[in-house]
Design a protein around this motif. Structure first.
Motif, PDB file in Angstrom:
ATOM      1  N   PHE B  72       0.823  -1.212   0.000  1.00  0.00           N
ATOM      2  CA  PHE B  72       0.000   0.000   0.000  1.00  0.00           C
ATOM      3  C   PHE B  72       0.862   1.269   0.000  1.00  0.00           C
ATOM      4  O   PHE B  72       0.465   2.296  -0.547  1.00  0.00           O
ATOM      5  CB  PHE B  72      -0.951   0.018   1.207  1.00  0.00           C
ATOM      6  CG  PHE B  72      -1.980  -1.096   1.191  1.00  0.00           C
ATOM      7  CD1 PHE B  72      -2.217  -1.830   0.029  1.00  0.00           C
ATOM      8  CD2 PHE B  72      -2.706  -1.409   2.331  1.00  0.00           C
ATOM      9  CE1 PHE B  72      -3.155  -2.859   0.012  1.00  0.00           C
ATOM     10  CE2 PHE B  72      -3.655  -2.434   2.319  1.00  0.00           C
ATOM     11  CZ  PHE B  72      -3.872  -3.160   1.170  1.00  0.00           C
ATOM     12  N   ASP B  74       3.626   1.595  -1.611  1.00  0.00           N
ATOM     13  CA  ASP B  74       4.165   1.768  -2.965  1.00  0.00           C
ATOM     14  C   ASP B  74       3.110   2.051  -4.026  1.00  0.00           C
ATOM     15  O   ASP B  74       3.374   2.744  -4.993  1.00  0.00           O
ATOM     16  CB  ASP B  74       4.896   0.477  -3.396  1.00  0.00           C
ATOM     17  CG  ASP B  74       6.286   0.368  -2.786  1.00  0.00           C
ATOM     18  OD1 ASP B  74       6.859   1.420  -2.436  1.00  0.00           O
ATOM     19  OD2 ASP B  74       6.796  -0.761  -2.665  1.00  0.00           O
ATOM     20  N   ALA B  75       1.924   1.433  -3.878  1.00  0.00           N
ATOM     21  CA  ALA B  75       1.052   1.285  -5.050  1.00  0.00           C
ATOM     22  C   ALA B  75       0.216   2.513  -5.403  1.00  0.00           C
ATOM     23  O   ALA B  75      -0.252   2.633  -6.527  1.00  0.00           O
ATOM     24  CB  ALA B  75       0.126   0.087  -4.849  1.00  0.00           C
ATOM     25  N   CYS B  76       0.020   3.430  -4.467  1.00  0.00           N
ATOM     26  CA  CYS B  76      -0.908   4.536  -4.724  1.00  0.00           C
ATOM     27  C   CYS B  76      -0.408   5.416  -5.864  1.00  0.00           C
ATOM     28  O   CYS B  76       0.752   5.793  -5.912  1.00  0.00           O
ATOM     29  CB  CYS B  76      -1.089   5.383  -3.476  1.00  0.00           C
ATOM     30  SG  CYS B  76      -2.180   6.800  -3.732  1.00  0.00           S
ATOM     31  N   VAL B  77      -1.307   5.746  -6.815  1.00  0.00           N
ATOM     32  CA  VAL B  77      -0.926   6.631  -7.919  1.00  0.00           C
ATOM     33  C   VAL B  77      -1.554   8.020  -7.778  1.00  0.00           C
ATOM     34  O   VAL B  77      -1.474   8.830  -8.701  1.00  0.00           O
ATOM     35  CB  VAL B  77      -1.309   6.043  -9.289  1.00  0.00           C
ATOM     36  CG1 VAL B  77      -0.618   4.713  -9.501  1.00  0.00           C
ATOM     37  CG2 VAL B  77      -2.809   5.889  -9.438  1.00  0.00           C
ATOM     38  N   HIS B  78      -2.179   8.292  -6.642  1.00  0.00           N
ATOM     39  CA  HIS B  78      -2.838   9.592  -6.446  1.00  0.00           C
ATOM     40  C   HIS B  78      -3.910   9.849  -7.503  1.00  0.00           C
ATOM     41  O   HIS B  78      -4.000  10.938  -8.042  1.00  0.00           O
ATOM     42  CB  HIS B  78      -1.807  10.727  -6.485  1.00  0.00           C
ATOM     43  CG  HIS B  78      -0.983  10.819  -5.238  1.00  0.00           C
ATOM     44  ND1 HIS B  78       0.077  11.676  -5.101  1.00  0.00           N
ATOM     45  CD2 HIS B  78      -1.067  10.169  -4.067  1.00  0.00           C
ATOM     46  CE1 HIS B  78       0.619  11.541  -3.903  1.00  0.00           C
ATOM     47  NE2 HIS B  78      -0.060  10.625  -3.256  1.00  0.00           N
ATOM     48  N   CYS B  79      -4.705   8.829  -7.800  1.00  0.00           N
ATOM     49  CA  CYS B  79      -5.729   9.004  -8.840  1.00  0.00           C
ATOM     50  C   CYS B  79      -6.908   9.822  -8.329  1.00  0.00           C
ATOM     51  O   CYS B  79      -7.619  10.458  -9.099  1.00  0.00           O
ATOM     52  CB  CYS B  79      -6.214   7.655  -9.357  1.00  0.00           C
ATOM     53  SG  CYS B  79      -7.290   6.728  -8.233  1.00  0.00           S
ATOM     54  N   GLY B  80      -7.136   9.747  -7.016  1.00  0.00           N
ATOM     55  CA  GLY B  80      -8.204  10.556  -6.444  1.00  0.00           C
ATOM     56  C   GLY B  80      -9.525   9.823  -6.261  1.00  0.00           C
ATOM     57  O   GLY B  80     -10.499  10.401  -5.782  1.00  0.00           O
ATOM     58  N   ALA B  81      -9.572   8.526  -6.607  1.00  0.00           N
ATOM     59  CA  ALA B  81     -10.832   7.781  -6.527  1.00  0.00           C
ATOM     60  C   ALA B  81     -11.390   7.742  -5.100  1.00  0.00           C
ATOM     61  O   ALA B  81     -12.593   7.704  -4.904  1.00  0.00           O
ATOM     62  CB  ALA B  81     -10.637   6.355  -7.045  1.00  0.00           C
ATOM     63  N   VAL B 100      -6.548   9.108   0.786  1.00  0.00           N
ATOM     64  CA  VAL B 100      -5.195   9.179   0.215  1.00  0.00           C
ATOM     65  C   VAL B 100      -4.316  10.146   1.006  1.00  0.00           C
ATOM     66  O   VAL B 100      -3.133   9.889   1.241  1.00  0.00           O
ATOM     67  CB  VAL B 100      -5.241   9.565  -1.282  1.00  0.00           C
ATOM     68  CG1 VAL B 100      -6.107  10.758  -1.525  1.00  0.00           C
ATOM     69  CG2 VAL B 100      -3.849   9.820  -1.838  1.00  0.00           C
ATOM     70  N   CYS B 155     -10.802   1.726  -4.009  1.00  0.00           N
ATOM     71  CA  CYS B 155      -9.438   1.908  -4.524  1.00  0.00           C
ATOM     72  C   CYS B 155      -9.150   0.879  -5.603  1.00  0.00           C
ATOM     73  O   CYS B 155      -9.367  -0.309  -5.406  1.00  0.00           O
ATOM     74  CB  CYS B 155      -8.418   1.749  -3.396  1.00  0.00           C
ATOM     75  SG  CYS B 155      -6.723   1.763  -4.018  1.00  0.00           S
ATOM     76  N   PRO B 156      -8.638   1.308  -6.765  1.00  0.00           N
ATOM     77  CA  PRO B 156      -8.351   0.346  -7.828  1.00  0.00           C
ATOM     78  C   PRO B 156      -7.287  -0.682  -7.429  1.00  0.00           C
ATOM     79  O   PRO B 156      -7.178  -1.712  -8.080  1.00  0.00           O
ATOM     80  CB  PRO B 156      -7.885   1.213  -8.996  1.00  0.00           C
ATOM     81  CG  PRO B 156      -7.599   2.555  -8.431  1.00  0.00           C
ATOM     82  CD  PRO B 156      -8.423   2.694  -7.198  1.00  0.00           C
ATOM     83  N   TYR B 157      -6.507  -0.418  -6.392  1.00  0.00           N
ATOM     84  CA  TYR B 157      -5.509  -1.402  -5.935  1.00  0.00           C
ATOM     85  C   TYR B 157      -5.891  -1.998  -4.593  1.00  0.00           C
ATOM     86  O   TYR B 157      -5.091  -2.671  -3.957  1.00  0.00           O
ATOM     87  CB  TYR B 157      -4.111  -0.762  -5.864  1.00  0.00           C
ATOM     88  CG  TYR B 157      -3.894   0.126  -7.045  1.00  0.00           C
ATOM     89  CD1 TYR B 157      -3.920  -0.431  -8.326  1.00  0.00           C
ATOM     90  CD2 TYR B 157      -3.785   1.493  -6.910  1.00  0.00           C
ATOM     91  CE1 TYR B 157      -3.836   0.373  -9.438  1.00  0.00           C
ATOM     92  CE2 TYR B 157      -3.695   2.297  -8.028  1.00  0.00           C
ATOM     93  CZ  TYR B 157      -3.722   1.734  -9.281  1.00  0.00           C
ATOM     94  OH  TYR B 157      -3.653   2.527 -10.375  1.00  0.00           O
ATOM     95  N   ILE B 159      -6.181  -0.514  -1.786  1.00  0.00           N
ATOM     96  CA  ILE B 159      -5.461   0.054  -0.645  1.00  0.00           C
ATOM     97  C   ILE B 159      -6.454   0.323   0.473  1.00  0.00           C
ATOM     98  O   ILE B 159      -7.471   0.978   0.281  1.00  0.00           O
ATOM     99  CB  ILE B 159      -4.718   1.342  -1.040  1.00  0.00           C
ATOM    100  CG1 ILE B 159      -3.672   1.023  -2.109  1.00  0.00           C
ATOM    101  CG2 ILE B 159      -4.068   1.988   0.186  1.00  0.00           C
ATOM    102  CD1 ILE B 159      -2.952   2.242  -2.656  1.00  0.00           C
TER     103      ILE B 159
END
Lengths: 242, 512
Positions: B72, B74-81, B100, B155-157, B159
């Motif tokens: 968790f 590492d994986a966040c891309v700050h997409c905002g979902a 986030v 969260c798409p991953y 998290i």
């Protein structure tokens, strides 16, 4: 052999080595780290097959994102699947003869670049327009988008505006793969495209692009809901039982 | 109720996403634990000179022990979902309550000390040194998260901010900064056996009193047995069920179910608490220590089944973690002595542990208990899915049983039921606003504001369907709503347990 060819040949060897070893290291860390507790986000599948299906939907359809936010989903999906087609199309520069199915997707792969760029621009726009997303964006988030847009635009420029010496490039790439270096065409757009790609490869394993391998290791998505029926104990936790 | 010192959100029947207001909840801070409370749990009593080193060291250990945390971070891309998914963000509009951003409080430190980019290009990736200011932000905002996992659905991953909040609280505890409410209660469980600090004799008194009340009300000698060796069922329930309103009504409901079905059961004075605040502070050893009382009681009383009462986080711990922590479950391997010791005693024909709703539902299916539905006709009911039940557990044989079974029970015991808006129930349910160790009066502002999304959805069914009762299966939800409903102009008696409804409708004469 021009110094340009030598530079790019070495750059691509370095980038490939860093990409592969960096990702391998991260995947090793992820797989080695135990998940001591069962924490799938419920409702979750109860079987391994179910978990594979859930992960498949997550990776292919972005299921959770779809539930979450339709704008991010549509832009994100356009970008990623545009990118996938574009990458698959690029296989033609690394294979001789070109595989049949790669020939088949060539036209789709070419125009997928537009979807890819549109998706990226949509995601980037959100970083300016939505106050919540603006708040969480770091400089690297913007630079990452700039890098990807840069790669896409230089690529499209060569496909649709000024054609590069694609035969020469393919000889260079095929040569690289068997350590028989061939001259790289000195086209500025091509060089920009290749430099940006190499940069992307280098930063992949040390950036948020780790979401790609990360999703497969995410315990909330890859665990089955079977905690009442199987006893799951991590090795470090087993020691606490005495 | 005294006039609140903060502005109570106005309900509209739906919740808008607010524009962010930086620092809007920065003043909301729960009381820290004193040295005595901390030391009782084996944590340092205060911040030591080398706290920073200790914190980073502990963070490194956790990264090596919990894959969730490592991935968790590492994986966040700050997409905002996730940014509009937290009830505390929706209620306070403080951007640090966006999932986030809450994660980033730790991620910025992770990047600084554990990643190449953060070590050499901190500004670029938003990496920060672990300063006292950052630590204070951790305390503030990791105690403004109820670990409800709503963000993890979206969260798409996958998290799960709860995992990060738990790690944050664990690191804080390790450097001597704990929260008074949670850690004091953990101390009470270790010392006395339950969260309320109710000693054995007092418990016995209470149960006797309840038996008398039930007999007076119904004319039937419904028992609330305790410490009965050889009983079939050991019931583990939150201690609030013994003392608080409306919780006790559900306890009476469980007793009536067992009575009507003729199942022998017992409570335990050793394990008089289902709740497990060890989960809230992300400390595996504390969580295991609290749970161990249940293993010991089960072994000592020789019960065949373990059943859990209405408590959300307790059911998550029971369903998802008990098998791991204390072997309450099935499927221990042949060489797993610890697991088998208890599991050979438990009856494999029943789910272990079982939720009281699973027990009641099965009995209803079999026709072993019968209901007089009209007895609940004065109520128009809705059901609040408790976060930990919804997203951290299951009931029955199939995924989603945790949504179906309580609703089916309600429909079997009452004629009038209306669900709240679909995006506010089931897996997308909103936390009551008081979970995860935040059910303390010093966080009243946060609790009221965090309840807004649920209260908005509730108002909608009150206004449009005449709903006058919100059933739930969580002791924290019940306590929280009892306190918070009046702030929004509702009557506190509008909340209650599913087994409170069962208690009203169940026919005790059916088999006599």
């Amino acid at each position: 052999m021009s110094s340009l060819t030598i530079f790019f040949a070495l750059l691509f060897y370095l980038a490939t080595a860093l990409l592969v070893s960096g990702l391998a290291y991260k995947i090793y860390i992820y797989s080695r780290t135990p998940a001591p507790l069962k924490i799938p986000t419920m409702p979750a599948p109860t079987t391994t097959t179910g978990v594979v299906m859930r992960m498949g939907r997550e990776v292919v359809l972005f299921e959770s994102l779809f539930k979450s936010n339709k704008w991010i989903w549509i832009f994100g999906w356009m970008f990623h699947f545009g990118l996938l087609l574009v990458l698959l199309r690029h296989l033609r520069y690394f294979t001789e003869p070109v595989w049949g199915w790669v020939v088949l997707i060539q036209p789709f792969g070419k125009y997928a670049a537009f979807a890819m760029i549109a998706g990226l621009l949509g995601l980037w726009a959100r970083r300016f327009l939505v106050d919540r997303v603006r708040y969480i964006s770091t400089p690297s988030d913007h630079l990452m988008l700039a890098l990807l847009v840069g790669i896409g635009l230089t690529g499209m420029a060569m496909s649709f505006v000024v054609h590069t010496n694609i035969v020469g490039l393919k000889e260079f790439m095929l040569g690289l793969m068997v350590f028989d270096w061939q001259p790289l065409p000195a086209d500025p757009i091509l060089l920009a495209h290749l430099s940006l790609v190499a940069l992307l490869m280098i930063i992949f394993p040390i950036s948020k692009l780790l979401h790609a391998p990360g999703i497969f290791f995410s315990p909330t998505r890859n665990q089955a809901d079977n905690s009442r029926d199987t006893r799951h104990v991590a090795s470090w936790a087993a020691r606490l039982e005495k | 109720m005294a006039a609140p010192k903060f502005e109570v959100p106005e309900l509209k029947g739906y919740t808008d996403i607010p524009l962010l207001r930086e620092g809007a909840a920065a003043e909301v801070k729960s009381f820290p634990a004193n040295a005595q409370i901390q030391e009782a749990l084996g944590f340092p009593g205060e911040l030591a000179e080398n706290w920073q080193e200790t914190a980073i060291g502990r963070m490194g250990e956790l990264l090596g022990k919990y894959r969730s945390l490592q991935v968790f971070m590492d994986a966040c891309v700050h997409c905002g979902a996730c940014t509009d998914k937290c009830h505390y963000y929706l209620g306070t509009s403080d951007p640090k309550n966006m999932p986030v951003a809450r994660q980033d409080l730790m991620r910025q430190v992770y990047r600084r000390y554990f990643t190449f980019a953060g070590k050499y290009f901190p500004k670029l990736v938003g990496a920060k040194d672990l300063t006292r200011e950052v630590l204070d932000d951790w305390y503030r905002y990791y105690y403004q998260c109820s670990e409800c996992r709503r963000c993890s659905v979206y969260c798409p991953y996958g998290i799960d901010t709860a995992e990060i909040t738990m790690a944050g609280r664990e690191i804080l505890d390790c450097v001597g900064i704990g929260q008074k409410y949670t850690n004091e209660i953990l101390g009470k469980v270790h010392r006395i056996g339950n969260n309320l600090g109710l000693p054995g004799p007092a418990l016995l008194d209470t149960l006797t009193g309840l038996e008398e009340d039930i007999e007076e009300d119904t004319g039937f000698a419904v028992k609330l047995p305790i410490d009965v060796k050889g009983a079939e069922v050991l019931l583990i329930t939150p201690s609030a069920d013994f003392f608080s309103e409306p919780h006790v009504e559900s306890l009476i409901g469980y007793a009536k179910v067992f009575h009507a079905a003729g199942i022998s059961w017992t409570l335990s004075s050793l394990a008089s608490e289902a709740g497990n605040f060890g989960m809230f502070i992300g400390n595996y050893e504390q969580m295991q220590k609290v749970a161990l009382r249940i293993r010991e009681a089960a072994l000592e009383l020789g019960v065949k089944r373990i059943v859990v009462g209405e408590c959300g986080h307790a059911w998550r711990v029971a369903y998802s973690f008990w098998n791991t922590l204390i072997g309450v479950g099935l499927g221990a391997g042949a060489d797993d002595k610890y697991g088998r010791m208890l599991q050979q005693q438990l009856d494999p024909n029943y789910p272990q542990p079982a939720h009281i709703c699973e027990v009641t539902y099965d009995l209803l299916q079999q026709g072993a208990i019968t209901m007089d539905k009209e007895a609940n006709d004065h109520r128009i009911i809705t059901f609040h899915d408790s976060c930990n039940v919804a997203r951290g557990s299951r009931m029955g044989d199939m995924p989603g049983g945790q949504f179906l079974i309580p609703r089916e029970i309600i429909k079997s015991v009452a004629n009038r039921f209306h669900d709240m808006a679909p995006e506010t129930i089931l897996e997308g349910t909103f936390c009551c606003g008081g979970g995860g160790g935040l059910l303390t009066d010093d966080l009243m502002e946060l609790r009221v504001k965090g309840a807004q999304p649920r209260m908005d959805a509730f108002k909608d069914v009150v206004d449009n369907h005449g709903v006058n009762f919100m059933a739930t299966i969580c002791a924290i939800c019940k306590a929280q709503f009892t306190k918070v409903l009046p702030y929004y102009g509702f009557d506190m008696s509008m909340v209650g347990g599913v087994h409170q409804l069962v208690s009203t409708a169940i026919r005790l004469d059916a088999k006599q």
